[in-house]
Design an enzyme around this catalytic site. Structure first.
Site, short mmCIF file in Angstrom:
data_model
loop_
_atom_site.label_atom_id
_atom_site.label_comp_id
_atom_site.label_asym_id
_atom_site.label_seq_id
_atom_site.Cartn_x
_atom_site.Cartn_y
_atom_site.Cartn_z
N GLU A 46 19.33 -78.00 23.56
CA GLU A 46 18.36 -78.53 22.60
C GLU A 46 17.35 -77.42 22.41
O GLU A 46 16.50 -77.18 23.27
CB GLU A 46 17.71 -79.81 23.14
CG GLU A 46 17.03 -80.64 22.06
CD GLU A 46 15.66 -80.11 21.69
OE1 GLU A 46 15.56 -79.43 20.64
OE2 GLU A 46 14.71 -80.35 22.43
N CYS A 91 9.43 -78.80 19.17
CA CYS A 91 10.58 -78.29 18.42
C CYS A 91 10.66 -78.91 17.03
O CYS A 91 11.26 -78.32 16.12
CB CYS A 91 11.87 -78.59 19.18
SG CYS A 91 11.99 -77.79 20.78
#
Length: 475
Positions: A246, A280
């Protein structure tokens, strides 16, 4: 305050101390240790020793352990939030929200532990398989190596640990060296459960020792959350183990002509500046239809300028420091470079130590770092567009593809965006910074491979095994 590391079910120290610094004040707030080679080996052997015990845990036992952890995190809510505000510089109210999410992550994993996959198959689709059927069961993949970043030091850890317990996999965790204390506090909670000792270890490590989690063949799965550069290098060096990454993002948000600005503007402010943009899925690029561009920009800049900047421990603070002064200097350089290349700074654009003021830019170009790279800072670019397909193309003009957002009520445009955006998720009338912890979360391109969310992470931590039975002969 001292926090020992957690090695194979025991709390201990090493010869190398680790100071944890509050990024806003610059003062040491906690002390712990960096694990050494011997402790890494001890944790790995302890994890191997309980593989069978973890596999044999019933769904009910896994459920009870996970529910106990969830409840204990809830009980220690204020303590976790204070730790997070200290070690990560996360504003206290934002930290409380992260604790609540971690409570939910463990609760969801507990529920998912009751419904692990499995199926019965008829095999007689061909003549030579007459009388045969198969049972497909899923077994724990084995040892899990988990490496987590600084920005969500509790909930991103929960997204590794909770699915591993639900799947029956021992896990060794390397938290970020700048924010290890939430993980060590979590270890204190897990140590009080009936989870087999050795099934969980927390090892703050230097990069050299921590890299063993990547290269050691005794680990069957590596799950990493962090930068794209580091993640893809880990995948290259990981050998034969499964890898889930991720990674970064450069999230784009489209504001269409029919958008409800009363809802879009405040959500876009939160998406752009929550935890100083250190996410993110930070809303970094906003593309606004030309007919509402001026109205949106005026409202947006006004609300950004009202954000309270200050000490992460203050309940009033909305934006505090970046994780360290180096990152504040980096984004200062990026914005200065953009200004020199013609960008306009509408607000912010100033640094004070590790604090960078919430900044809004326009008149940018796609090749500027503030546009094409992951800012991971309180900087947002706002530009106008005239054609919807052009806006979708602009969002796609990125090495990343984690999430995107769209404010519109036009079902045709929603469908077009969903099928044409190269992202792992699209949020409608919401910013791309939105995440529900049980949904599949992850991206494409440089944003990684695989999905988080307890159910989906559990699947990565299981391997199917088929039992073929021949029942063609009767008594």
């Amino acid at each position: 305050m001292q926090y020992p590391i957690y090695v194979g079910g025991s709390f201990t120290d090493s010869e190398q101390s680790l100071d944890v610094v509050n990024p806003f004040s610059g003062k040491v707030c906690y002390q712990t240790s960096l694990a050494n080679d011997e402790q890494f080996e001890q944790a790995t052997q302890a994890a191997e020793a309980v593989k069978h015990d973890m596999q044999q845990l019933s769904s009910y036992q896994r459920y009870e352990i996970l529910m106990q952890i969830s409840a204990a995190i809830q009980e220690a809510r204020d303590e976790f939030a204070t730790i997070m505000a200290n070690e990560a510089g996360k504003p206290y109210t934002t930290a409380l929200a992260e604790v609540d999410r971690a409570v939910q992550t463990f609760l969801v994993a507990a529920e998912e532990s009751k419904r692990l996959p499995g199926e019965v198959l008829s095999l007689d689709w061909m003549a030579n398989a007459a009388g045969k059927h198969a049972i497909v069961e899923y077994f724990p993949v084995g040892l899990v190596a988990a490496i987590t970043p600084f920005n969500f030091p509790l909930n991103l850890v929960a997204h590794k640990v909770a699915p591993a317990i639900a799947a029956g996999c021992p896990l060794v965790l390397k938290p970020a060296s700048s924010t290890p204390v939430c993980s060590l506090k979590l270890a204190q909670i897990i140590d009080q459960t009936s989870l087999p000792k050795g099934a969980f270890s927390v090892l703050p490590m230097n990069r050299q020792i921590g890299n063993k989690l990547v290269t050691d063949d005794r680990y069957q799965l590596l799950t990493f959350t962090g930068s794209a550069e580091v993640g893809w290098l880990m995948k290259k060096n990981s050998g034969k183990k499964k890898v889930v990454l991720e990674l970064g993002g450069n999230a784009g948000l489209i504001i269409e002509a029919d958008a409800d600005l009363d809802k879009a503007v405040p959500k876009a402010v939160v998406g752009g500046f929550s935890y100083a943009g250190q996410s993110c899925i930070h809303t970094q690029r906003i593309f606004v239809h030309e007919t509402v561009f001026d109205d949106f920009l005026s409202l947006y800049v006004d609300k950004v300028q009202q954000l309270v900047v200050g000490d992460s421990l203050s309940p009033e603070t909305a934006v505090s420091s970046l994780i360290d002064e180096n990152n504040a200097q980096r984004i200062e350089d990026w914005v200065s470079e953009a200004k020199q290349q013609g960008a306009t700074v509408l607000c912010g654009g100033q640094r004070n130590g590790s604090v960078y003021l919430p900044t809004v830019l326009t008149d940018t170009r796609p090749d500027m770092k503030v546009v094409k790279e992951e800012a991971f800072a309180p900087v947002v670019v706002v530009e106008k567009y005239s054609d919807f397909k052009q806006a979708v193309d602009w969002v796609n003009n990125s090495a990343y593809g984690l999430q995107a957002g769209l404010f519109s009520h036009d079902s045709r445009k929603i469908r077009y965006a969903f099928t044409h955006l190269d992202v792992g998720g699209l949020t409608i009338n919401e910013v791309p910074t939105f995440r529900a912890d049980h949904m599949p979360y992850g991206g494409v391109k440089d944003s990684g491979i695989g999905r988080e969310g307890p159910k989906y992470a559990i699947y990565d931590m299981l391997e199917p095994r088929v039992l073929v039975q021949d029942q063609s002969h009767s008594f």
